[in-house]
Design a protein around this motif. Structure first.
Motif, PDB file in Angstrom:
ATOM      1  N   GLY A 166       7.762 -60.323  14.546  1.00 30.60           N
ATOM      2  CA  GLY A 166       8.721 -61.454  15.044  1.00 30.60           C
ATOM      3  C   GLY A 166       9.384 -60.766  16.284  1.00 30.60           C
ATOM      4  N   THR A 167       9.625 -59.275  16.071  1.00 26.99           N
ATOM      5  CA  THR A 167      10.472 -58.488  16.727  1.00 26.99           C
ATOM      6  C   THR A 167       9.853 -57.837  18.023  1.00 26.99           C
ATOM      7  N   ARG A 168      10.406 -57.202  18.952  1.00 25.66           N
ATOM      8  CA  ARG A 168       9.797 -56.547  20.154  1.00 25.66           C
ATOM      9  C   ARG A 168      10.040 -55.086  20.522  1.00 25.66           C
ATOM     10  N   ARG A 169      10.453 -54.296  19.201  1.00 19.49           N
ATOM     11  CA  ARG A 169      11.068 -52.997  19.484  1.00 19.49           C
ATOM     12  C   ARG A 169       9.849 -52.183  19.893  1.00 19.49           C
ATOM     13  N   THR A 170      10.344 -51.181  20.806  1.00 16.48           N
ATOM     14  CA  THR A 170       9.006 -50.340  21.200  1.00 16.48           C
ATOM     15  C   THR A 170       9.171 -49.016  20.300  1.00 16.48           C
ATOM     16  N   PRO A 171       7.835 -48.613  19.895  1.00 19.54           N
ATOM     17  CA  PRO A 171       7.826 -47.525  18.843  1.00 19.54           C
ATOM     18  C   PRO A 171       8.389 -46.182  19.724  1.00 19.54           C
ATOM     19  N   ARG A 172       8.788 -45.207  18.879  1.00 18.29           N
ATOM     20  CA  ARG A 172       9.379 -44.133  19.555  1.00 18.29           C
ATOM     21  C   ARG A 172       8.843 -42.945  18.684  1.00 18.29           C
ATOM     22  N   ARG A 173       8.376 -41.714  19.289  1.00 18.74           N
ATOM     23  CA  ARG A 173       7.757 -40.672  18.782  1.00 18.74           C
ATOM     24  C   ARG A 173       9.114 -39.660  18.564  1.00 18.74           C
ATOM     25  N   ALA A 174       9.041 -38.783  17.260  1.00 20.83           N
ATOM     26  CA  ALA A 174      10.281 -38.165  16.982  1.00 20.83           C
ATOM     27  C   ALA A 174       9.953 -36.636  16.764  1.00 20.83           C
ATOM     28  N   ALA A 175       8.327 -36.430  16.443  1.00 22.37           N
ATOM     29  CA  ALA A 175       8.161 -34.959  16.271  1.00 22.37           C
ATOM     30  C   ALA A 175       8.646 -34.022  17.155  1.00 22.37           C
ATOM     31  N   ILE A 176       8.942 -32.742  16.984  1.00 20.61           N
ATOM     32  CA  ILE A 176       9.223 -31.718  17.889  1.00 20.61           C
ATOM     33  C   ILE A 176       8.150 -30.900  18.023  1.00 20.61           C
ATOM     34  N   GLY A 177       7.790 -30.269  18.930  1.00 25.26           N
ATOM     35  CA  GLY A 177       6.559 -29.054  19.339  1.00 25.26           C
ATOM     36  C   GLY A 177       5.459 -29.816  19.266  1.00 25.26           C
ATOM     37  N   ARG A 178       5.382 -31.031  19.423  1.00 26.74           N
ATOM     38  CA  ARG A 178       3.968 -31.698  19.573  1.00 26.74           C
ATOM     39  C   ARG A 178       3.930 -32.823  20.846  1.00 26.74           C
ATOM     40  N   ARG A 179       3.018 -32.982  21.209  1.00 28.30           N
ATOM     41  CA  ARG A 179       2.765 -34.138  22.241  1.00 28.30           C
ATOM     42  C   ARG A 179       3.643 -35.260  21.897  1.00 28.30           C
ATOM     43  N   SER A 180       4.152 -36.029  22.975  1.00 30.98           N
ATOM     44  CA  SER A 180       5.057 -36.888  22.727  1.00 30.98           C
ATOM     45  C   SER A 180       4.875 -38.503  22.608  1.00 30.98           C
ATOM     46  N   PHE A 181       3.446 -38.505  22.852  1.00 24.00           N
ATOM     47  CA  PHE A 181       2.820 -39.835  22.565  1.00 24.00           C
ATOM     48  C   PHE A 181       3.321 -40.832  23.631  1.00 24.00           C
ATOM     49  N   GLY A 182       3.846 -40.137  24.911  1.00 21.21           N
ATOM     50  CA  GLY A 182       4.441 -41.078  25.989  1.00 21.21           C
ATOM     51  C   GLY A 182       3.452 -42.082  26.450  1.00 21.21           C
ATOM     52  N   THR A 204       1.272 -43.883  24.808  1.00 20.39           N
ATOM     53  CA  THR A 204       1.235 -45.112  23.924  1.00 20.39           C
ATOM     54  C   THR A 204       2.401 -45.675  23.905  1.00 20.39           C
ATOM     55  N   LEU A 205       3.429 -44.933  23.903  1.00 19.52           N
ATOM     56  CA  LEU A 205       4.771 -45.785  24.311  1.00 19.52           C
ATOM     57  C   LEU A 205       5.078 -46.702  25.440  1.00 19.52           C
ATOM     58  N   ARG A 206       4.464 -46.005  26.422  1.00 21.20           N
ATOM     59  CA  ARG A 206       4.542 -47.094  27.561  1.00 21.20           C
ATOM     60  C   ARG A 206       3.617 -48.025  27.376  1.00 21.20           C
ATOM     61  N   ALA A 207       2.329 -48.091  26.903  1.00 18.49           N
ATOM     62  CA  ALA A 207       1.387 -49.084  26.777  1.00 18.49           C
ATOM     63  C   ALA A 207       1.795 -50.165  25.765  1.00 18.49           C
TER      64      ALA A 207
END
Length: 319
Positions: free
Chosen positions: A33-49, A51-54
């Protein structure tokens, strides 16, 4: 529509846990029902940027997006977005039915060679392999293989009838999946008296279920191994798994030490997938559901592309 907001995952908020020993075992098995965008929080790894944009683009266009990715070694959620929201998941709901089938077989409540007739009244003619087979009845174990490998709706319906809808419901609650449910049989058409969807679920709960499967924590080791074996036969590698390079028809013993099991769900305007991907560097349990307006091929391909991008990010995380 307003732009979706971002949320940072809380590692303690329902993230599936998985001991390192389970990952080691899984890797050994892979060599067999909601439209929040996921966020990657791990440090020292790839940012999943990527995926976030898509996923942000999908949410901005009106799609409902839910995602949960957790590291198998630490159990920490590394990518989340609306992972508590129950959404339609189509054939992904078969996984708890397979769990209950394995439980019944282990307990002796079901004979693995018990012959089950194809339901003539509820026959699903629009998809599946069993509809094209001459055999009007199959043993329970063959139905489990057919359902897991091809998502056959008639085989799935037969298994659900064999183990009982209420037993599946109770099993899901016992597995810590109160927001997910198998609602109905597969049907060619849904009438006003039918449930609106075959199954609903949250990505948090289904990612947790797959993490528990590879760590032998779903009911017991024998049940976990049986369900994992069935799921390893799944031939739908067209979404997240499209980036793995695995053979859809034979990917249980990957030569490069890649462990992968998954299940997908597809319906009009629904794409869902959950699974486990483990490589030389790390392992992850993941689930992604996208509900979208299936108005054209381009709408559908845009949803599929988000799964492909997540697959690429997961491969880079694991390798």
């Amino acid at each position: 529509m307003s732009s979706p907001s971002a949320s940072v995952p809380d590692p303690s908020d329902g993230a599936p846990t998985a001991p390192a020993e389970g990952v080691t075992t899984a890797r050994r098995r892979s060599q067999r029902g909601t439209r929040r965008t996921p966020r990657r929080a791990a440090i020292g790894r790839r940012s999943f940027g990527s995926t976030l944009r898509a996923l942000e683009e999908l949410a901005s266009s009106g799609a409902q997006v839910s995602v949960h990715v957790a590291d198998l070694d630490s159990g920490q959620a590394v990518l989340t977005g609306d992972d508590h929201v129950s959404l339609p998941i189509a054939g992904l709901g078969l996984v708890p039915v397979l769990v209950e089938t394995a439980v019944a077989l282990e307990a002796g409540a079901l004979d693995p060679l018990q012959i089950v007739d194809r339901d003539a009244d509820g026959f699903v003619a629009g998809s599946g392999l069993w509809r094209s087979l001459r055999a009007p009845a199959l043993p329970v174990v063959d139905l489990a293989v057919l359902a897991a490998a091809t998502g056959d709706p008639n085989a799935a319906n037969a298994l659900l009838d064999a183990v009982g809808h209420e037993q599946v419901r109770a099993r899901m609650v016992g597995l810590g999946m109160p927001r997910s449910a198998v609602l109905d049989h597969f049907r060619d058409k849904r009438g006003p008296d039918d449930a609106p969807h075959v199954a609903v679920g949250t990505t948090r709960e289904f990612a947790g279920l797959f993490a528990a499967l590879v760590n032998s924590a779903v009911v017991d080791a024998r049940v976990s191994a049986q369900v994992s074996e069935w799921l390893s036969l799944n031939q739908d590698l067209s979404l997240v798994a499209a980036t793995t390079g695995l053979d859809p028809f034979a990917h249980e013993h990957d030569a490069h030490g890649l462990l992968f099991i998954n299940k997908t769900g597809r319906d009009r305007g629904v794409r869902a997938e959950a699974g486990v991907l483990a490589g030389p560097r790390a392992g992850v349990a993941y689930a992604l559901t996208v509900c979208f307006d299936d108005l054209s091929i381009s709408h559908r391909l845009r949803a599929h592309e988000a799964f492909h991008i997540l697959g690429t990010d997961l491969m880079e995380y694991a390798h």
